[in-house]
Design a protein around this motif. Sequence first.
Motif, PDB file in Angstrom:
ATOM      1  N   VAL A 199       0.864  -1.167   0.000  1.00 15.22           N
ATOM      2  CA  VAL A 199       0.000   0.000   0.000  1.00 15.22           C
ATOM      3  C   VAL A 199       0.905   1.223   0.000  1.00 15.22           C
ATOM      4  N   VAL A 200       0.702   2.128  -0.981  1.00 21.67           N
ATOM      5  CA  VAL A 200       1.536   3.321  -1.104  1.00 21.67           C
ATOM      6  C   VAL A 200       0.608   4.518  -1.285  1.00 21.67           C
ATOM      7  N   LYS A 201       0.779   5.561  -0.427  1.00 22.35           N
ATOM      8  CA  LYS A 201      -0.086   6.741  -0.490  1.00 22.35           C
ATOM      9  C   LYS A 201       0.721   8.012  -0.275  1.00 22.35           C
ATOM     10  N   SER A 202       0.334   9.057  -1.038  1.00 25.50           N
ATOM     11  CA  SER A 202       0.922  10.372  -0.883  1.00 25.50           C
ATOM     12  C   SER A 202      -0.160  11.409  -1.161  1.00 25.50           C
ATOM     13  N   VAL A 203      -0.109  12.526  -0.465  1.00 26.41           N
ATOM     14  CA  VAL A 203      -1.077  13.586  -0.723  1.00 26.41           C
ATOM     15  C   VAL A 203      -0.615  14.438  -1.891  1.00 26.41           C
ATOM     16  N   SER A 204       0.621  14.934  -1.846  1.00 25.65           N
ATOM     17  CA  SER A 204       1.067  15.828  -2.916  1.00 25.65           C
ATOM     18  C   SER A 204       2.462  15.515  -3.430  1.00 25.65           C
ATOM     19  N   GLY A 205       2.820  14.268  -3.445  1.00 27.43           N
ATOM     20  CA  GLY A 205       4.144  13.910  -3.946  1.00 27.43           C
ATOM     21  C   GLY A 205       4.079  12.935  -5.096  1.00 27.43           C
ATOM     22  N   THR A 206       5.137  12.919  -5.872  1.00 25.35           N
ATOM     23  CA  THR A 206       5.268  11.980  -6.979  1.00 25.35           C
ATOM     24  C   THR A 206       5.562  10.592  -6.424  1.00 25.35           C
ATOM     25  N   ILE A 207       4.936   9.571  -7.012  1.00 22.53           N
ATOM     26  CA  ILE A 207       5.171   8.189  -6.605  1.00 22.53           C
ATOM     27  C   ILE A 207       5.785   7.439  -7.778  1.00 22.53           C
ATOM     28  N   SER A 208       6.938   6.808  -7.534  1.00 26.17           N
ATOM     29  CA  SER A 208       7.619   6.017  -8.555  1.00 26.17           C
ATOM     30  C   SER A 208       7.913   4.641  -7.957  1.00 26.17           C
ATOM     31  N   LEU A 209       7.238   3.606  -8.499  1.00 29.29           N
ATOM     32  CA  LEU A 209       7.353   2.258  -7.961  1.00 29.29           C
ATOM     33  C   LEU A 209       7.912   1.316  -9.016  1.00 29.29           C
ATOM     34  N   HIS A 210       8.795   0.426  -8.581  1.00 33.68           N
ATOM     35  CA  HIS A 210       9.449  -0.529  -9.465  1.00 33.68           C
ATOM     36  C   HIS A 210       9.229  -1.924  -8.882  1.00 33.68           C
ATOM     37  N   GLY A 211       8.376  -2.725  -9.517  1.00 31.50           N
ATOM     38  CA  GLY A 211       8.062  -4.055  -9.011  1.00 31.50           C
ATOM     39  C   GLY A 211       9.130  -5.070  -9.331  1.00 31.50           C
ATOM     40  N   SER A 212       8.982  -6.248  -8.746  1.00 34.48           N
ATOM     41  CA  SER A 212       9.922  -7.354  -8.958  1.00 34.48           C
ATOM     42  C   SER A 212       9.466  -8.270 -10.088  1.00 34.48           C
ATOM     43  N   GLY A 213       8.261  -8.037 -10.624  1.00 31.82           N
ATOM     44  CA  GLY A 213       7.708  -8.909 -11.650  1.00 31.82           C
ATOM     45  C   GLY A 213       6.994 -10.113 -11.067  1.00 31.82           C
ATOM     46  N   GLN A 214       6.990 -10.242  -9.731  1.00 32.14           N
ATOM     47  CA  GLN A 214       6.296 -11.338  -9.064  1.00 32.14           C
ATOM     48  C   GLN A 214       4.905 -10.880  -8.667  1.00 32.14           C
ATOM     49  N   ALA A 215       3.933 -11.779  -8.789  1.00 32.05           N
ATOM     50  CA  ALA A 215       2.539 -11.437  -8.529  1.00 32.05           C
ATOM     51  C   ALA A 215       2.318 -11.021  -7.088  1.00 32.05           C
ATOM     52  N   GLY A 216       1.507  -9.994  -6.931  1.00 35.40           N
ATOM     53  CA  GLY A 216       1.123  -9.478  -5.632  1.00 35.40           C
ATOM     54  C   GLY A 216      -0.060  -8.552  -5.814  1.00 35.40           C
ATOM     55  N   THR A 217      -0.376  -7.811  -4.764  1.00 38.58           N
ATOM     56  CA  THR A 217      -1.442  -6.818  -4.810  1.00 38.58           C
ATOM     57  C   THR A 217      -0.840  -5.479  -4.453  1.00 38.58           C
ATOM     58  N   LEU A 218      -1.053  -4.493  -5.314  1.00 32.57           N
ATOM     59  CA  LEU A 218      -0.526  -3.150  -5.088  1.00 32.57           C
ATOM     60  C   LEU A 218      -1.671  -2.160  -5.117  1.00 32.57           C
ATOM     61  N   ARG A 219      -1.825  -1.421  -4.022  1.00 31.93           N
ATOM     62  CA  ARG A 219      -2.801  -0.338  -3.945  1.00 31.93           C
ATOM     63  C   ARG A 219      -2.016   0.944  -3.764  1.00 31.93           C
ATOM     64  N   VAL A 220      -2.219   1.883  -4.695  1.00 31.43           N
ATOM     65  CA  VAL A 220      -1.428   3.112  -4.672  1.00 31.43           C
ATOM     66  C   VAL A 220      -2.331   4.301  -4.989  1.00 31.43           C
ATOM     67  N   ALA A 221      -2.116   5.416  -4.262  1.00 31.56           N
ATOM     68  CA  ALA A 221      -2.951   6.599  -4.469  1.00 31.56           C
ATOM     69  C   ALA A 221      -2.174   7.866  -4.154  1.00 31.56           C
ATOM     70  N   THR A 222      -2.457   8.909  -4.929  1.00 40.66           N
ATOM     71  CA  THR A 222      -1.939  10.238  -4.652  1.00 40.66           C
ATOM     72  C   THR A 222      -2.998  11.246  -5.078  1.00 40.66           C
ATOM     73  N   ILE A 223      -2.995  12.399  -4.440  1.00 41.42           N
ATOM     74  CA  ILE A 223      -3.984  13.416  -4.789  1.00 41.42           C
ATOM     75  C   ILE A 223      -3.456  14.317  -5.889  1.00 41.42           C
ATOM     76  N   SER A 224      -2.282  14.889  -5.711  1.00 42.17           N
ATOM     77  CA  SER A 224      -1.803  15.845  -6.715  1.00 42.17           C
ATOM     78  C   SER A 224      -0.392  15.566  -7.195  1.00 42.17           C
ATOM     79  N   GLY A 225      -0.068  14.321  -7.371  1.00 43.49           N
ATOM     80  CA  GLY A 225       1.246  13.982  -7.899  1.00 43.49           C
ATOM     81  C   GLY A 225       1.151  12.955  -9.001  1.00 43.49           C
TER      82      GLY A 225
END
Length: 182
Positions: free
Chosen positions: A31-57
Amino acid sequence: AGISSRGIAGVQHLHTVSGAIDAQLGSGDDVVKSVSGTISLHGSGQAGTLRVATISGDLSATNVAGELDARTINGRLTAQISPARIARLHTTSGSISLDARLARGGTVDTETISGHQTITVAAAAGYSYAVKSFSGHIENCFGAQARHHEYGPGSRLDGTRGAGEGRVRIKTLSGGISLCDH
């Protein structure tokens, strides 16, 4: 403050108010959350569940697999997922760029209010697609023609690629949509 995460194989829950997040993900329920920042995520290629949210980035997720639920209010959303069981992407006034390879029976569901969408979905077992736009244009790379509503604005594109085992739903209010299968 910003967050940087490297070399963690397990579950990550990353939250910040006004800082950027740059993380390498293992496989797990992240789970990855930010209000006003840029989010840059790099997965491993292995199956999982990713929930990510940002308001103004801006939000970017690459090399993820399994399930992705990504949301932003005012930012560009870019994702690469393979294989995808479920990919749900939503933005209010930003654009969406998605490159997905569907698992058998996988689904893609994207929606914008006023942003452009560039969606590339490939699937060995094919997929059915339903694309709707109230006031934007619909394009595709396989020559299908969008239908315009008879009694008002809007257009729609429906069809099937291959065996149609997966499902793709794309919706926008006032942005353009481009769908391709390669």
